[in-house]
Design an enzyme around this catalytic site. Sequence first.
Site, PDB file in Angstrom:
ATOM      1  N   ASN A  79      -0.884 -12.042  45.835  1.00  0.00           N
ATOM      2  CA  ASN A  79      -1.768 -11.800  44.687  1.00  0.00           C
ATOM      3  C   ASN A  79      -2.231 -10.338  44.720  1.00  0.00           C
ATOM      4  O   ASN A  79      -2.842  -9.898  45.699  1.00  0.00           O
ATOM      5  CB  ASN A  79      -2.969 -12.766  44.793  1.00  0.00           C
ATOM      6  CG  ASN A  79      -3.946 -12.593  43.653  1.00  0.00           C
ATOM      7  OD1 ASN A  79      -4.268 -11.477  43.276  1.00  0.00           O
ATOM      8  ND2 ASN A  79      -4.450 -13.689  43.123  1.00  0.00           N
ATOM      9  N   HIS A 127      -6.432  -7.341  43.505  1.00  0.00           N
ATOM     10  CA  HIS A 127      -7.407  -6.367  44.026  1.00  0.00           C
ATOM     11  C   HIS A 127      -6.868  -4.942  44.094  1.00  0.00           C
ATOM     12  O   HIS A 127      -7.632  -4.001  44.305  1.00  0.00           O
ATOM     13  CB  HIS A 127      -8.005  -6.868  45.341  1.00  0.00           C
ATOM     14  CG  HIS A 127      -8.791  -8.127  45.091  1.00  0.00           C
ATOM     15  ND1 HIS A 127      -9.808  -8.182  44.178  1.00  0.00           N
ATOM     16  CD2 HIS A 127      -8.634  -9.391  45.568  1.00  0.00           C
ATOM     17  CE1 HIS A 127     -10.284  -9.411  44.120  1.00  0.00           C
ATOM     18  NE2 HIS A 127      -9.592 -10.163  44.952  1.00  0.00           N
ATOM     19  N   HIS A 131      -4.139 -12.848  38.295  1.00  0.00           N
ATOM     20  CA  HIS A 131      -5.097 -13.646  37.522  1.00  0.00           C
ATOM     21  C   HIS A 131      -5.588 -12.790  36.358  1.00  0.00           C
ATOM     22  O   HIS A 131      -6.295 -11.802  36.570  1.00  0.00           O
ATOM     23  CB  HIS A 131      -6.264 -14.038  38.444  1.00  0.00           C
ATOM     24  CG  HIS A 131      -7.262 -14.960  37.815  1.00  0.00           C
ATOM     25  ND1 HIS A 131      -8.292 -15.524  38.534  1.00  0.00           N
ATOM     26  CD2 HIS A 131      -7.413 -15.418  36.545  1.00  0.00           C
ATOM     27  CE1 HIS A 131      -9.018 -16.285  37.740  1.00  0.00           C
ATOM     28  NE2 HIS A 131      -8.508 -16.229  36.519  1.00  0.00           N
ATOM     29  N   ARG A 173      -8.062 -12.514  33.941  1.00  0.00           N
ATOM     30  CA  ARG A 173      -9.363 -13.143  33.656  1.00  0.00           C
ATOM     31  C   ARG A 173      -9.782 -12.843  32.225  1.00  0.00           C
ATOM     32  O   ARG A 173      -9.407 -11.820  31.648  1.00  0.00           O
ATOM     33  CB  ARG A 173     -10.421 -12.621  34.633  1.00  0.00           C
ATOM     34  CG  ARG A 173     -10.168 -13.028  36.069  1.00  0.00           C
ATOM     35  CD  ARG A 173     -11.346 -12.665  36.949  1.00  0.00           C
ATOM     36  NE  ARG A 173     -12.426 -13.595  36.749  1.00  0.00           N
ATOM     37  CZ  ARG A 173     -12.759 -14.573  37.582  1.00  0.00           C
ATOM     38  NH1 ARG A 173     -12.104 -14.745  38.696  1.00  0.00           N
ATOM     39  NH2 ARG A 173     -13.764 -15.372  37.308  1.00  0.00           N
ATOM     40  N   ARG A 224     -11.524  -8.130  34.271  1.00  0.00           N
ATOM     41  CA  ARG A 224     -12.188  -7.263  35.268  1.00  0.00           C
ATOM     42  C   ARG A 224     -11.199  -6.552  36.188  1.00  0.00           C
ATOM     43  O   ARG A 224     -11.524  -5.542  36.767  1.00  0.00           O
ATOM     44  CB  ARG A 224     -13.199  -8.063  36.098  1.00  0.00           C
ATOM     45  CG  ARG A 224     -12.586  -9.051  37.016  1.00  0.00           C
ATOM     46  CD  ARG A 224     -13.615  -9.679  37.905  1.00  0.00           C
ATOM     47  NE  ARG A 224     -14.498 -10.579  37.174  1.00  0.00           N
ATOM     48  CZ  ARG A 224     -15.175 -11.564  37.762  1.00  0.00           C
ATOM     49  NH1 ARG A 224     -15.097 -11.732  39.066  1.00  0.00           N
ATOM     50  NH2 ARG A 224     -15.938 -12.365  37.070  1.00  0.00           N
ATOM     51  N   GLU A 231      -2.081 -16.743  36.899  1.00  0.00           N
ATOM     52  CA  GLU A 231      -3.290 -17.587  36.975  1.00  0.00           C
ATOM     53  C   GLU A 231      -4.135 -17.304  35.754  1.00  0.00           C
ATOM     54  O   GLU A 231      -4.337 -16.130  35.391  1.00  0.00           O
ATOM     55  CB  GLU A 231      -4.128 -17.184  38.187  1.00  0.00           C
ATOM     56  CG  GLU A 231      -3.660 -17.722  39.481  1.00  0.00           C
ATOM     57  CD  GLU A 231      -4.556 -17.211  40.602  1.00  0.00           C
ATOM     58  OE1 GLU A 231      -5.691 -16.776  40.343  1.00  0.00           O
ATOM     59  OE2 GLU A 231      -4.089 -17.231  41.732  1.00  0.00           O
ATOM     60  N   THR A 260     -12.790 -17.259  42.062  1.00  0.00           N
ATOM     61  CA  THR A 260     -12.714 -18.643  41.582  1.00  0.00           C
ATOM     62  C   THR A 260     -13.485 -19.572  42.523  1.00  0.00           C
ATOM     63  O   THR A 260     -13.190 -19.627  43.716  1.00  0.00           O
ATOM     64  CB  THR A 260     -11.233 -19.087  41.505  1.00  0.00           C
ATOM     65  OG1 THR A 260     -10.480 -18.031  40.925  1.00  0.00           O
ATOM     66  CG2 THR A 260     -11.092 -20.347  40.681  1.00  0.00           C
ATOM     67  N   GLU A 276      -2.098 -26.612  43.166  1.00  0.00           N
ATOM     68  CA  GLU A 276      -2.393 -25.639  44.222  1.00  0.00           C
ATOM     69  C   GLU A 276      -3.701 -26.110  44.845  1.00  0.00           C
ATOM     70  O   GLU A 276      -4.731 -26.183  44.163  1.00  0.00           O
ATOM     71  CB  GLU A 276      -2.547 -24.221  43.664  1.00  0.00           C
ATOM     72  CG  GLU A 276      -2.876 -23.231  44.787  1.00  0.00           C
ATOM     73  CD  GLU A 276      -2.869 -21.785  44.331  1.00  0.00           C
ATOM     74  OE1 GLU A 276      -2.093 -21.431  43.431  1.00  0.00           O
ATOM     75  OE2 GLU A 276      -3.675 -21.002  44.901  1.00  0.00           O
ATOM     76  N   HIS A 306      -6.458 -19.570  48.480  1.00  0.00           N
ATOM     77  CA  HIS A 306      -7.830 -19.092  48.321  1.00  0.00           C
ATOM     78  C   HIS A 306      -8.534 -18.951  49.666  1.00  0.00           C
ATOM     79  O   HIS A 306      -8.712 -19.929  50.388  1.00  0.00           O
ATOM     80  CB  HIS A 306      -8.682 -19.971  47.387  1.00  0.00           C
ATOM     81  CG  HIS A 306      -9.784 -19.164  46.758  1.00  0.00           C
ATOM     82  ND1 HIS A 306     -10.924 -18.823  47.431  1.00  0.00           N
ATOM     83  CD2 HIS A 306      -9.865 -18.587  45.542  1.00  0.00           C
ATOM     84  CE1 HIS A 306     -11.664 -18.078  46.645  1.00  0.00           C
ATOM     85  NE2 HIS A 306     -11.053 -17.918  45.487  1.00  0.00           N
TER      86      HIS A 306
HETATM   87  N1  PXP Z   1      -5.113 -19.084  44.313  1.00  0.00           N
HETATM   88  C1  PXP Z   1      -5.953 -19.081  43.254  1.00  0.00           C
HETATM   89  C2  PXP Z   1      -5.803 -20.161  42.248  1.00  0.00           C
HETATM   90  C3  PXP Z   1      -6.926 -18.069  43.083  1.00  0.00           C
HETATM   91  O1  PXP Z   1      -7.753 -18.095  42.017  1.00  0.00           O
HETATM   92  C4  PXP Z   1      -6.986 -17.022  44.027  1.00  0.00           C
HETATM   93  C5  PXP Z   1      -7.954 -15.917  43.831  1.00  0.00           C
HETATM   94  O2  PXP Z   1      -7.619 -15.191  42.693  1.00  0.00           O
HETATM   95  C6  PXP Z   1      -6.082 -17.058  45.102  1.00  0.00           C
HETATM   96  C7  PXP Z   1      -5.175 -18.112  45.243  1.00  0.00           C
HETATM   97  C8  PXP Z   1      -6.058 -15.988  46.143  1.00  0.00           C
HETATM   98  O3  PXP Z   1      -7.254 -16.038  46.841  1.00  0.00           O
HETATM   99  P1  PXP Z   1      -7.576 -14.882  47.909  1.00  0.00           P
HETATM  100  O4  PXP Z   1      -7.656 -13.606  47.146  1.00  0.00           O
HETATM  101  O5  PXP Z   1      -8.863 -15.329  48.504  1.00  0.00           O
HETATM  102  O6  PXP Z   1      -6.430 -14.884  48.891  1.00  0.00           O
END
Ligand code: PXP
Length: 238
Positions: A7, A10, A43, A45, A49, A70, A101, A151, A190
């Site tokens: 992901n 960030h 994601h 959003r 953001r 996402e 989330t 998930e 997550h």
């Molecule tokens: N899975 C989902 C559905 C999420 O919303 C997120 C955060 O955007 C993640 C995985 C990844 O989480 P993390 O950034 O804490 O690894």
Amino acid sequence: MAKLGVNVDHIATIRQARGGTDPDPVTAAAMAELAGADGITVHLREDRRHIQDRDVMLLRRTLQTHLNLEMASTDEMVAIAMKVVPDYVTLVPEKRQELTTEGGLDVVKHKDKLSRHIDLLHQAGITVSLFVDPDLEQLKASTRVKADFIEIHTGSYCDAKGKDQVAELTKIEEAVKAGKKLGLGVNAGHGLNYHNIRPVLALGGVEEYNIGHSIISRAVLVGLDRAVREMSELVRGS
Ligand code: PXP
């Protein structure tokens, strides 16, 4: 062998801090793929953001692996997904005030809306995953609304300590088994990092882990290539 979805939200968070063009999550996604990512997750959003519409469009055109988008289950987001046609959509609950989330979808409560949106996404040829807590009722409801994957939200496990963490891990283990028995594909994510992922990996049965914050945090110190490679080795070695 389990897969790693990286992901890159960030990377976009850092870009948005100055509102310019650096660093580019599209470049980061290509680098993550070179380092062994099996897929890329972003994601989009509602408040934009971090990830922007432009990022999603470019990722669709440039990724060599799969794109997992996402998003919230809203008419606006479903219309975007039908235009972009990512390989996967993962539907997540979204609150404007949250830092990230918080909790899984309430599939039982929102079954009509989810069913309608999943049907539209399927018509566009998109595989749909639902981000849910490790709760049997939510899993059963996920099959009723015709989700392809779940998930499992690993956040409570990651936040817990000691005995509570063992109890949360057991919930994940039971949810993985139940999800597979119900015929769902099972992903997880997550809050997972280089340390707390090990007991989850040992459970087996998860197809893909979606991991963002811990990889990008490590990348700031050791570089993205090394950070992705180290997580990829952990996940593949499980
Ligand atoms: N899975 C989902 C559905 C999420 O919303 C997120 C955060 O955007 C993640 C995985 C990844 O989480 P993390 O950034 O804490 O690894």
